[in-house]
Design an enzyme around this catalytic site. Structure first.
Site, PDB file in Angstrom:
ATOM      1  N   HIS A   1      34.285  70.151   2.349  1.00  0.00           N
ATOM      2  CA  HIS A   1      33.871  70.610   1.016  1.00  0.00           C
ATOM      3  C   HIS A   1      34.643  71.875   0.629  1.00  0.00           C
ATOM      4  CE1 HIS A   1      29.712  68.740   2.025  1.00  0.00           C
ATOM      5  NE2 HIS A   1      30.234  67.996   1.066  1.00  0.00           N
TER       6      HIS A   1
ATOM      7  N   LYS B   1      15.401  62.401  -0.912  1.00  0.00           N
ATOM      8  CA  LYS B   1      16.248  62.496   0.283  1.00  0.00           C
ATOM      9  C   LYS B   1      15.734  63.636   1.172  1.00  0.00           C
ATOM     10  CE  LYS B   1      21.243  62.361   1.076  1.00  0.00           C
ATOM     11  NZ  LYS B   1      22.539  62.479   0.389  1.00  0.00           N
TER      12      LYS B   1
ATOM     13  N   ARG C   1      37.568  60.951   1.519  1.00  0.00           N
ATOM     14  CA  ARG C   1      38.022  61.190   2.893  1.00  0.00           C
ATOM     15  C   ARG C   1      38.833  60.038   3.431  1.00  0.00           C
ATOM     16  NH1 ARG C   1      32.023  62.812   4.141  1.00  0.00           N
ATOM     17  NH2 ARG C   1      31.927  60.826   3.075  1.00  0.00           N
TER      18      ARG C   1
ATOM     19  N   SER D   1      28.601  65.618   6.275  1.00  0.00           N
ATOM     20  CA  SER D   1      27.424  66.456   6.574  1.00  0.00           C
ATOM     21  C   SER D   1      26.484  65.770   7.562  1.00  0.00           C
ATOM     22  CB  SER D   1      26.671  66.785   5.291  1.00  0.00           C
ATOM     23  OG  SER D   1      27.486  67.549   4.441  1.00  0.00           O
TER      24      SER D   1
HETATM   25  O1  PNS Z   1      27.026  64.906  -1.400  1.00  0.00           O
HETATM   26  P1  PNS Z   1      26.615  63.537  -1.843  1.00  0.00           P
HETATM   27  O2  PNS Z   1      25.248  63.213  -1.282  1.00  0.00           O
HETATM   28  O3  PNS Z   1      27.648  62.507  -1.511  1.00  0.00           O
HETATM   29  O4  PNS Z   1      26.495  63.597  -3.451  1.00  0.00           O
HETATM   30  C1  PNS Z   1      26.031  62.508  -4.190  1.00  0.00           C
HETATM   31  C2  PNS Z   1      25.722  62.894  -5.645  1.00  0.00           C
HETATM   32  C3  PNS Z   1      24.765  64.078  -5.693  1.00  0.00           C
HETATM   33  C4  PNS Z   1      26.999  63.283  -6.344  1.00  0.00           C
HETATM   34  C5  PNS Z   1      25.115  61.641  -6.324  1.00  0.00           C
HETATM   35  O5  PNS Z   1      24.081  61.133  -5.552  1.00  0.00           O
HETATM   36  C6  PNS Z   1      24.596  61.944  -7.729  1.00  0.00           C
HETATM   37  O6  PNS Z   1      25.360  62.172  -8.643  1.00  0.00           O
HETATM   38  N1  PNS Z   1      23.242  61.971  -7.860  1.00  0.00           N
HETATM   39  C7  PNS Z   1      22.562  62.297  -9.103  1.00  0.00           C
HETATM   40  C8  PNS Z   1      22.028  61.055  -9.803  1.00  0.00           C
HETATM   41  C9  PNS Z   1      23.175  60.338 -10.483  1.00  0.00           C
HETATM   42  O7  PNS Z   1      23.698  60.819 -11.466  1.00  0.00           O
HETATM   43  N2  PNS Z   1      23.601  59.207  -9.856  1.00  0.00           N
HETATM   44  C10 PNS Z   1      24.819  58.493 -10.283  1.00  0.00           C
HETATM   45  C11 PNS Z   1      24.579  57.496 -11.374  1.00  0.00           C
HETATM   46  S1  PNS Z   1      23.377  56.289 -10.949  1.00  0.00           S
END
Ligand code: PNS
Length: 161
Positions: free
Chosen positions: A16, A40, A89, A127
């Site tokens: 990150h 989560k 990645r 993570s």
């Molecule tokens: O670090 P992560 O867990 O890979 O991040 C994922 C994240 C937070 C970017 C994703 O889950 C997200 O955008 N969640 C918010 C809800 C949303 O907008 N979902 C995408 C469209 S359904």
């Protein structure tokens, strides 16, 4: 141009941080947007996560840290962000990220997602793996920023400092 870098950051990793340093050179303003995700299970409590990100990005002037809930695109809109940033990645990330960028594009009427390829040095870091290794007493010193390592050491009692 303003970029939103959303994620769980539980915890923030060297992968990150590498993305943050690189995008900070490309955009005028970076908002690190930490998802408040009630469904989560969190490993590190939100307030601690925010503090660890803040300590890890110290010295990078154009970065701010915020929290959000709901849709990323709505939050991006409220912040007047021009792009969403995601790190890739490996090819295995691509399918999930492609779909997410497409739904976000659709939902937002054209907000772009820009992908940054992770530095190969960090391409195996995620993570969830850091959490597992740390919980089992393994050494994550090379995987996370120093403040995170220190936190994990204090919290989990790692003995590899
Ligand atoms: O670090 P992560 O867990 O890979 O991040 C994922 C994240 C937070 C970017 C994703 O889950 C997200 O955008 N969640 C918010 C809800 C949303 O907008 N979902 C995408 C469209 S359904």
């Amino acid at each position: 141009m303003k970029a939103l870098y959303p994620g769980s950051f539980d915890p923030v990793t060297n992968g990150h941080l590498d993305v943050i340093k690189r995008i900070a050179k490309l955009y005028d303003e970076i908002i690190i947007a930490v998802l408040l995700n009630k469904s989560k299970e969190e490993f590190i409590p939100l307030q601690d996560r925010l503090k660890l990100i803040k300590e890890s990005v110290e010295g990078i002037k154009n970065v701010s840290i915020e929290t959000f809930s709901g849709l990323t695109v709505e939050y991006a809109k409220s912040k007047r962000a021009n792009v969403i940033i995601r790190g890739l990645r490996a090819p295995s990330d691509f399918e999930y990220e492609l779909e997410m960028s497409q739904i976000n594009y659709f939902l937002s009427d054209g907000l772009e997602t820009v992908f940054i390829m992770t530095n190969p040095k960090y391409s195996f870091i995620r993570s969830s793996r850091v959490k597992e290794v740390a919980s089992l007493g393994g050494n994550v010193k090379e995987l996370v920023p120093a403040p995170v390592y220190k936190y994990l050491y204090q919290k989990m009692g790692l003995n590899n400092l």
